[in-house]
Structures are given as structure tokens and as C-alpha cells.
Design a protein around this motif. Structure first.
Motif, short mmCIF file in Angstrom:
data_model
loop_
_atom_site.label_atom_id
_atom_site.label_comp_id
_atom_site.label_asym_id
_atom_site.label_seq_id
_atom_site.Cartn_x
_atom_site.Cartn_y
_atom_site.Cartn_z
N SER A 113 0.84 -1.19 0.00
CA SER A 113 0.00 0.00 0.00
C SER A 113 0.88 1.24 0.00
CB SER A 113 -0.90 0.01 1.24
OG SER A 113 -0.13 0.28 2.41
N SER A 114 0.29 2.39 -0.30
CA SER A 114 1.04 3.64 -0.30
C SER A 114 1.65 3.93 1.06
CB SER A 114 0.13 4.81 -0.70
OG SER A 114 -0.42 4.58 -1.97
N SER A 115 1.01 3.46 2.13
CA SER A 115 1.50 3.71 3.48
C SER A 115 2.45 2.62 3.97
CB SER A 115 0.31 3.83 4.45
OG SER A 115 -0.52 2.69 4.36
N GLY A 116 2.81 1.67 3.08
CA GLY A 116 3.82 0.68 3.43
C GLY A 116 3.30 -0.64 3.95
N HIS A 117 1.99 -0.86 3.90
CA HIS A 117 1.41 -2.13 4.37
C HIS A 117 1.49 -3.15 3.24
CE1 HIS A 117 -1.35 -4.43 7.03
NE2 HIS A 117 -1.69 -5.00 5.89
N ARG A 118 2.01 -4.35 3.55
CA ARG A 118 2.13 -5.38 2.52
C ARG A 118 0.76 -5.94 2.17
NH1 ARG A 118 6.62 -8.18 0.51
NH2 ARG A 118 6.00 -10.00 -0.73
N LEU A 221 -1.95 11.23 -5.93
CA LEU A 221 -3.31 10.74 -6.14
C LEU A 221 -3.40 9.33 -5.58
CD1 LEU A 221 -6.11 11.13 -7.47
CD2 LEU A 221 -5.13 10.13 -9.55
N HIS A 222 -4.17 9.17 -4.51
CA HIS A 222 -4.42 7.85 -3.94
C HIS A 222 -5.11 6.99 -4.99
CE1 HIS A 222 -5.57 4.72 -1.19
NE2 HIS A 222 -6.87 5.00 -1.29
N GLY A 223 -4.49 5.83 -5.32
CA GLY A 223 -5.08 4.95 -6.31
C GLY A 223 -4.65 5.22 -7.72
N SER A 224 -3.60 6.03 -7.92
CA SER A 224 -3.20 6.38 -9.30
C SER A 224 -2.79 5.15 -10.10
CB SER A 224 -2.06 7.40 -9.29
OG SER A 224 -0.94 6.90 -8.58
N GLY A 225 -2.15 4.16 -9.45
CA GLY A 225 -1.76 2.95 -10.17
C GLY A 225 -2.96 2.14 -10.62
N CYS A 226 -3.98 2.06 -9.77
CA CYS A 226 -5.22 1.37 -10.14
C CYS A 226 -5.87 2.05 -11.33
CB CYS A 226 -6.20 1.35 -8.97
SG CYS A 226 -5.60 0.59 -7.45
N ARG A 263 -5.51 20.54 -0.98
CA ARG A 263 -5.32 19.89 0.30
C ARG A 263 -5.16 18.36 0.16
NH1 ARG A 263 -10.83 21.16 0.30
NH2 ARG A 263 -12.24 19.36 0.41
N ALA A 264 -5.48 17.83 -1.01
CA ALA A 264 -5.40 16.38 -1.17
C ALA A 264 -3.94 15.95 -1.21
CB ALA A 264 -6.10 15.95 -2.45
N SER A 265 -3.64 14.80 -0.63
CA SER A 265 -2.26 14.30 -0.63
C SER A 265 -2.28 12.79 -0.63
CB SER A 265 -1.50 14.81 0.60
OG SER A 265 -2.09 14.34 1.78
N ARG A 266 -1.17 12.21 -1.11
CA ARG A 266 -1.03 10.75 -1.16
C ARG A 266 -0.57 10.26 0.19
NH1 ARG A 266 -0.48 6.98 -5.17
NH2 ARG A 266 0.72 5.12 -4.66
N PRO A 267 -1.15 9.14 0.69
CA PRO A 267 -0.71 8.64 2.00
C PRO A 267 0.73 8.14 1.94
CG PRO A 267 -2.20 7.08 0.94
CD PRO A 267 -2.23 8.32 0.12
#
Length: 267
Positions: A113-118, A221-226, A263-267
């Protein structure tokens, strides 16, 4: 008169309740390209746009029956895969592509995940390489995912090119390495090129095509890869070449990033 099945684009991926990534993002993207969408859910995640809290994964047989039901009701014109969390899910998805007339998928190897969770077990990564990648029309790793798949360190365009060739050597028909991470993160004790004003993506499809565009300052952008992999799949479903589909997908994601509120940011 025989009832004709409607055409649809299929995503096989995780469910992000925030809507930023996973099947909800894919469905929005398919719709933006003028395609009806359907989805099979591999995992229900607990997250928002800044934090990943956990997930409950679907059994492989549950994923299979979701797809089989959709095949009964729709003609699938394009497919993409996202989060495939377990080895058994990857194996079942690969069987579906071998045993049915599903189009070859765009495979987004969602490992972290963007926040480093496998998000994928080690066994799932092995099965992805051995069983699913050879069935794909395109594999779309970002730099950390490409490093996991190849064991290489990627800090430059030249290394992106070598990694793309190495992933193709593992069995993928074509590879798009996304360079958004290039120069943005500096690992301790590791050489890294300074962040460039240019964003680079490398497509290896027999020959190599390098996509270059102005990096969007502060863009995240959260989810840009998707979204990108779904957009590429949509382009293929509409009869575009792979190169044109990648170009259209990149333009679509760039427009989405530019339209973000400040204000939007990627985690």
C-alpha cells in the motif's frame, strides 16, 4: 430471438471503502472511457485516503464464482487485476484466464500500500510471476514493485529499462515501469538521482517506448496505479494499440492529478 449479452470491462481487485483505489476507482475509470463495468472482489480492505488499517481476504473459490457469474451475464471486452492477496487467489485467477475466453489482463502487481502495508503474501508474488504474468497483456509495476519482482535497485532511467527487460524475461509479454517514485524517495546508504522536473515511464513491448512529461509539482493521487492500469485496459478494450492505450491512460491520470484540490495528498 436470442438474448445478446451486454459488453463489459472486468476488474478483479480489492475493495477500498474510500473509493480512491481498488474496484471503485476501476469502475469509475472504465465508465469515463465509455465502458460498462463489472467487478470481482478479492479482499475487503479497511482504509481511507491516508491510512491502511487492515483487510479480510476472500477465499479463492469465492473469487472464482464471482467471475463465473459475470461470464454468464456479460461479454468481457477487457480485464485488469489489482490486489491479489494470497497464493491461492492468484492461482485461481490464473486458472480462470487459462480456462475461459477472458481477454488477457492488464496486471497491476499491488504488492504494498502507499503507506507501506504489505498487500500480497510472498507466496502470492511467486505465483503472480510464475502463473499470471505469462498470461497478461501488460504488467504495470511502479519502481518499488519492479524492485521486488527483479531483486534490482532502480535509481535511473537506464535501470528502469533493464528492470523492464528482466520482468519480460520472467514471462511477461509487455511491461510498463512507472517512474513516479524515481528521485522522490532517498533510501539511506543508496544512490538516488535528484528529483527531476520530468516524469518518466518505460514501456517494454519488443522495443522500448519512453513516456516523458512534466512532473506535476506536489501531485499525489491515492489509487493512481489502479486508475492507470484500468485506463490502459479500457483502451485495449476499445481496440487501441498498447502504446496508444498507455498514452491515453497516462493523460487520464495526469488530468486527474491536476484536478485534485490543493489539500489532497497521497498517503
Amino acid at each position: 430471438m436470442q438474448h445478446l449479452k451486454p459488453s463489459s470491462a472486468l476488474t478483479i481487485a480489492g475493495f477500498d471503502p474510500s473509493g480512491g483505489a481498488g474496484v471503485l476507482a476501476d469502475v469509475r475509470t472504465f465508465a469515463a472511457f465509455g465502458l460498462q463495468a463489472c467487478a470481482a472482489i478479492t479482499s475487503v480492505t479497511f482504509q481511507n485516503s491516508t491510512e491502511f488499517l487492515g483487510a479480510v481476504h476472500q477465499p479463492a473459490e469465492v473469487v472464482r464464482v464471482q467471475v463465473e457469474a459475470l461470464l454468464e451475464g456479460f461479454v468481457i471486452v477487457c480485464t485488469k487485476t489489482g490486489m491479489l492477496p494470497t497464493g491461492s487467489v492468484v492461482l485461481e485467477v490464473a486458472r480462470l484466464f487459462r480456462e475461459t475466453d477472458l481477454p488477457r489482463p492488464v496486471v497491476d502487481p499491488v504488492i504494498m500500500s502507499s503507506s507501506g502495508h504489505r498487500l500480497m503474501e510472498e507466496a502470492a508474488v511467486r505465483e503472480l510471476v510464475n502463473e499470471l504474468m505469462p498470461l497478461a497483456s501488460l504488467v504495470t509495476p511502479n519502481i518499488p514493485e519492479a524492485e521486488t519482482l527483479t531483486g534490482m535497485t532502480i535509481t535511473s532511467e537506464a535501470e528502469m529499462r533493464r528492470a523492464a527487460a528482466a520482468i519480460r524475461a520472467l514471462g511477461a509479454r509487455a511491461v510498463l515501469i512507472k517512474g513516479g517514485h524515481l528521485g522522490k524517495e532517498k533510501a539511506e546508504g543508496r544512490r538516488q538521482e535528484a528529483e527531476s522536473e520530468e516524469a518518466i515511464d518505460v514501456l517494454d513491448n519488443e522495443g522500448k517506448t519512453v513516456f516523458r512529461e512534466q512532473r506535476i509539482s506536489g501531485g499525489g493521487l491515492h489509487g493512481s496505479g489502479c486508475i492507470l492500469s484500468a485506463a490502459i485496459a479500457a483502451g485495449l478494450g476499445k481496440g487501441m494499440t498498447l502504446e496508444d492505450s498507455v498514452g491515453a491512460g497516462k493523460s487520464f491520470v495526469s488530468a486527474a492529478i491536476r484536478n485534485l484540490e490543493p489539500r489532497a495528498s497521497r498517503p
